[in-house]
Scaffold this motif. Structure first.
Motif, PDB file in Angstrom:
ATOM      1  N   GLU A 117       0.839  -1.204   0.000  1.00 57.98           N
ATOM      2  CA  GLU A 117       0.000   0.000   0.000  1.00 57.98           C
ATOM      3  C   GLU A 117       0.873   1.253   0.000  1.00 57.98           C
ATOM      4  O   GLU A 117       0.538   2.250  -0.657  1.00 57.98           O
ATOM      5  CB  GLU A 117      -0.930  -0.002   1.204  1.00 57.98           C
ATOM      6  CG  GLU A 117      -2.008  -1.071   1.148  1.00 57.98           C
ATOM      7  CD  GLU A 117      -2.822  -1.149   2.419  1.00 57.98           C
ATOM      8  OE1 GLU A 117      -2.775  -0.190   3.222  1.00 57.98           O
ATOM      9  OE2 GLU A 117      -3.515  -2.168   2.627  1.00 57.98           O
ATOM     10  N   ALA A 118       1.988   1.189   0.711  1.00 58.64           N
ATOM     11  CA  ALA A 118       2.920   2.323   0.683  1.00 58.64           C
ATOM     12  C   ALA A 118       3.518   2.490  -0.718  1.00 58.64           C
ATOM     13  O   ALA A 118       3.747   3.617  -1.176  1.00 58.64           O
ATOM     14  CB  ALA A 118       4.024   2.124   1.722  1.00 58.64           C
ATOM     15  N   ALA A 244      -3.949   3.890   0.713  1.00 59.63           N
ATOM     16  CA  ALA A 244      -2.858   4.342  -0.152  1.00 59.63           C
ATOM     17  C   ALA A 244      -3.061   5.790  -0.574  1.00 59.63           C
ATOM     18  O   ALA A 244      -2.124   6.598  -0.565  1.00 59.63           O
ATOM     19  CB  ALA A 244      -2.764   3.445  -1.388  1.00 59.63           C
ATOM     20  N   LEU A 247      -2.313   8.062   2.352  1.00 63.42           N
ATOM     21  CA  LEU A 247      -0.865   8.184   2.521  1.00 63.42           C
ATOM     22  C   LEU A 247      -0.261   9.122   1.476  1.00 63.42           C
ATOM     23  O   LEU A 247       0.741   9.798   1.742  1.00 63.42           O
ATOM     24  CB  LEU A 247      -0.199   6.814   2.410  1.00 63.42           C
ATOM     25  CG  LEU A 247      -0.275   5.887   3.622  1.00 63.42           C
ATOM     26  CD1 LEU A 247       0.264   4.504   3.260  1.00 63.42           C
ATOM     27  CD2 LEU A 247       0.513   6.480   4.787  1.00 63.42           C
TER      28      LEU A 247
END
Length: 311
Positions: A117-118, A244, A247
């Motif tokens: 996801e990062a 995501a 972020l």
């Protein structure tokens, strides 16, 4: 208009033999095979390359534009973007590109981890960092945001037909009201470079859940970033897509807009397929519908301030 030739294994083999150095794919010549049955314009070449043949002149324009765009995007994103080993025309006016294979599976087959996801957050951040003027200079077109209210109305009718076929609970779409759709309209001045095709087959993932690369940049546009959030929702699930995007610095409005674009699209796509209007894999379309409708905590947010910052 002259009809484009149909590529065959012999056509592909002769082309790649002229492109690859002797011995790089075996002395007997490269092993070539279609990536998927019925898709004769994309071929595996040995174990290290993929050959993509444009079927018409419009696709050729997109293929050539993709080469320029990938070079522009590559320094901005933390995941692999395919690199071309060779490119040119495989038939008069019809482009090809021979790309180095990006190792890994697809997000249709591998779950994306928290670290993955990062990786996706880095992708969204990187796309936003690409200067819009530079993207447009490569030939990337602008695309106006879709009307979520118009999409909602179509999805409501489609959901009723899915409910009649015992495929979906049509009442779930009542969560998105006309005022809610109006609140989630795209905001002016938020257009960025978008991949515009982040389906699971274009997201390369590894068995450990990392995102290793992003394929198929031919549909990229300068437009609504919620479209890429929507693509990720059907690819990796709504919670992962929203995490995501968060972020990456996107607020509640574009995240929820992307969520509902994905949900309405998934309902419409499955309905079109089941009613014979569109090809596809019913199992995959049902999986995408399920992923798009995974619940997220952010759905409890219903009010947006007029001055809410948008990146």
């Amino acid at each position: 208009m002259t009809q484009a030739p149909t590529p065959t294994a012999d056509t592909v083999r002769r082309l790649v033999r002229s492109l690859l150095e002797t011995g790089t794919e075996g002395t007997g010549g490269p092993d070539v095979r279609p990536v998927r049955e019925g898709h004769g314009h994309t071929w595996w070449v040995g174990t290290r390359h993929v050959l993509r043949l444009a079927p018409d002149r419009e696709a050729s324009v997109r293929r050539r534009r993709e080469l320029r765009l990938r070079d522009l995007v590559r320094p901005h994103v933390p995941v692999a973007v395919p690199a071309s080993v060779a490119h040119g025309d495989w038939a008069p006016g019809l482009a090809y590109t021979l790309d180095a294979l990006v190792p890994g599976g697809t997000a249709e087959r591998h779950d994306v981890s928290a670290v993955g996801e990062a990786d996706l957050a880095g992708l969204l951040t990187g796309l936003r960092a690409v200067p819009v003027r530079q993207a447009e200079s490569t030939g990337v077109p602008r695309s106006a945001p879709r009307s979520l209210e118009a999409l909602r109305r179509m999805a409501v009718h489609a959901a009723e037909r899915l409910a009649a076929a015992d495929e979906f609970d049509a009442a779930r779409l009542h969560q998105l009201t006309p005022p809610g759709a109006a609140q989630l309209a795209a905001q002016p001045g938020t257009a960025v470079l978008t991949h515009h095709g982040l389906t699971g087959e274009h997201v390369v993932a590894s068995t450990d859940g990392r995102v290793r690369g992003i394929l198929h940049w031919t549909e990229a546009v300068v437009g609504d970033p919620a479209e890429d959030i929507a693509g990720l929702a059907v690819s990796v699930g709504s919670p992962a897509a929203v995490r995501a995007a968060t972020l990456a610095g996107y607020g509640a409005r574009p995240c929820l807009r992307g969520l509902w674009l994905a949900r309405c699209d998934a309902v419409l796509h499955l309905t079109d397929h089941l009613e014979g209007r569109a090809p596809g894999d019913a199992g995959l379309l049902r999986t995408r519908l399920r992923r798009a409708w995974e619940p997220i905590l952010l759905e409890r947010v219903t009010d947006f301030k007029d001055d809410e910052p948008e990146l």
